[in-house]
Write an enzyme that holds these catalytic residues in place. Structure first.
Site, PDB file in Angstrom:
ATOM      1  N   ASP A 142      -5.498  -5.954  -0.561  1.00  0.00           N
ATOM      2  CA  ASP A 142      -4.434  -6.553  -1.367  1.00  0.00           C
ATOM      3  C   ASP A 142      -4.067  -7.939  -0.856  1.00  0.00           C
ATOM      4  O   ASP A 142      -3.174  -8.587  -1.392  1.00  0.00           O
ATOM      5  CB  ASP A 142      -3.201  -5.648  -1.464  1.00  0.00           C
ATOM      6  N   SER A 173      -3.188  -0.761   5.197  1.00  0.00           N
ATOM      7  CA  SER A 173      -3.384  -2.182   4.945  1.00  0.00           C
ATOM      8  C   SER A 173      -4.058  -2.874   6.130  1.00  0.00           C
ATOM      9  O   SER A 173      -5.164  -2.531   6.514  1.00  0.00           O
ATOM     10  CB  SER A 173      -2.037  -2.831   4.602  1.00  0.00           C
TER      11      SER A 173
END
EC number: 5.4.2.10
Length: 448
Positions: free
Chosen positions: A245, A104
């Protein structure tokens, strides 16, 4: 490492804590656990595997694919795609398992493994615990035609982009947008999606080389995006993290629009369209108090959860709500996705700008962010944070002092000997003073 699974899969230093051997073992154990709970019953199992552009993703992908195929699962490699693309394609392609290799927003040396079950849903804690318990156990290996086959996907990218485009209620022709792709998984998806919807897109940090992901760019480093919005006279800027995301934004004046503000804008849009389920939005305890006050003023209920997008998602499913998110930029639009999706959130944010004809700064003004201070108190016994009487008394006193103009959140870390003290108040100085006073009490009362 303690419990291997964190709030978002298994994460660590690639080739340090997170080795190829561990990635392979996790995949084998996941195949066994999902098989034994009936996920593969009556058919030959299939999986999709995606990754962000980190160099370490190349060998970790090979390990995951080997583990799944060795356990008898046919594997489709998606290549470099966002995490929410893996979740979507797990559902859209009707496969049994999705695996994403990404850390991430973490720096390049880290990487991670996260699993999705059939339908594109993150695994719950119970399944993760079973996988962890089954690591490296002896097992009967399939042979011959029983081993999994491996193929490369050629259509998933277009299918995912087409899904994003279909989800948006209106086009936004004429909007000029800078998109910071963090040299990550969004480097193709974000410009392509927003461009198809009519925006003039200026991509930056969209040339991943395996080493530059999140390096001074993306949602954790908005400085270059702010400069680019000014330089190009853009209507807005969008910032993603390494696996896309998350979504943060920048208005035409260079002000950062965080996840709370994006959530507020989208909540009003859904409410006005009569599509905000139960008139409720889900947020975490660390969402700014200004968000809750704005939603209260607008007649929208707020359901609060623990920090972590998985907890937001659990509350949304339990309450049948369709909008939730975090200040960090995880925004979940459950009508269109099974997890937080930064490109999806960006598209709906720009659609709201276009449909109202209002600039982002005006839309974001629906809420006023209260000054927020976070102090990490280290070297303390986090397990006693919720029970110590001195800490409880200090929190009660600080809460009484702030009244309705602020609040206090005391949160033990899930993995470190750290207690996080968050304070909101009308002014930054007031918030800092209350946070420092509380931190001293925590340090004194919970010292190891």
């Amino acid at each position: 490492m303690g419990r291997l699974f964190g709030t978002d899969g298994v994460r660590g230093l690639a080739n340090g804590e997170l080795t190829a051997e561990l990635a392979l073992d996790l995949s084998v154990a996941a195949a066994h656990v999902l098989g034994e709970v009936g996920a593969f019953e009556g058919h030959r199992p299939r999986a999709v595997v995606g990754r962000d552009p980190r160099a370490s993703g190349e060998f970790l992908e090979a390990a995951v694919v080997a583990g799944l195929a060795g356990a008898g699962i046919d594997v489709v490699r998606l290549g470099v795609v966002p995490t929410p693309a893996v979740a979507h394609l797990t559902d859209a392609m009707g496969v049994d398992v999705g695996v994403m290799l990404s850390a991430s927003h973490n720096p390049m040396p880290d990487n991670g493994v996260k699993f999705f079950s059939k339908g594109g849903h993150k695994l719950d804690d119970a399944l993760e615990d079973l996988i962890e318990a089954r690591l490296r156990e002896p097992w009967q290996r399939p042979t011959g035609a029983g081993v999994g086959r491996v193929t490369d996907d050629r259509d998933g990218f277009d299918a995912y982009v087409a899904h994003l485009v279909r989800s948006v209620p209106n086009r936004f022709d004429g909007l000029r947008v800078v998109v910071d792709c963090a040299n990550g998984a969004a480097y193709r998806t974000a410009p392509e999606t927003l461009g198809r919807l009519g925006a003039t897109v200026i991509p930056i940090h969209a040339e991943p080389d395996g080493l530059n992901i999140n390096d001074g760019c993306g949602s954790t480093h908005p400085e270059s995006l702010i400069a680019a919005v000014a330089a190009h006279g853009a209507d807005a800027g969008i910032a993603h993290d390494g696996d896309a995301d998350r979504c943060l934004a920048v208005d035409r004046f260079g002000n950062v629009v965080d996840g709370d503000q994006i959530l507020a804008i989208l909540a009003l849009g859904l409410r006005d369209a009569g599509r905000l389920a139960s008139g409720t939005v889900v947020a975490t305890v660390l969402s700014n108090l200004g968000f809750s006050l704005a939603m209260q003023r607008e007649g929208i209920a707020v359901e609060q959860t623990k920090v972590g997008d998985r907890y937001v998602l659990e509350a949304m499913k339990a309450g049948k709500f369709n909008l939730g998110g975090e200040q960090s930029g995880h925004v979940v639009l459950l009508d269109h996705a099974t997890t937080g999706d930064g490109v999806l959130a960006a598209a709906h944010l720009l659609a709201r700008m276009s449909s109202t004809g209002r600039p982002l700064d005006e839309l974001a003004a629906v809420m006023t962010r209260l000054p927020q201070v976070m102090v990490n108190v280290r070297g303390v016994d986090r397990t006693r944070a919720d029970a110590d009487p001195d800490v409880a008394a200090a929190v009660t006193a600080a809460t009484a002092e702030l009244g309705e103009t602020g609040r206090v959140v005391l949160r033990p870390s899930g993995t470190e000997p750290v207690v996080r003290v968050m304070v909101e108040a009308p002014t930054f100085d007031h918030a800092q003073q209350v946070a420092d006073d509380l931190a001293r009490t925590v340090q004194r009362a919970l010292a190891l």
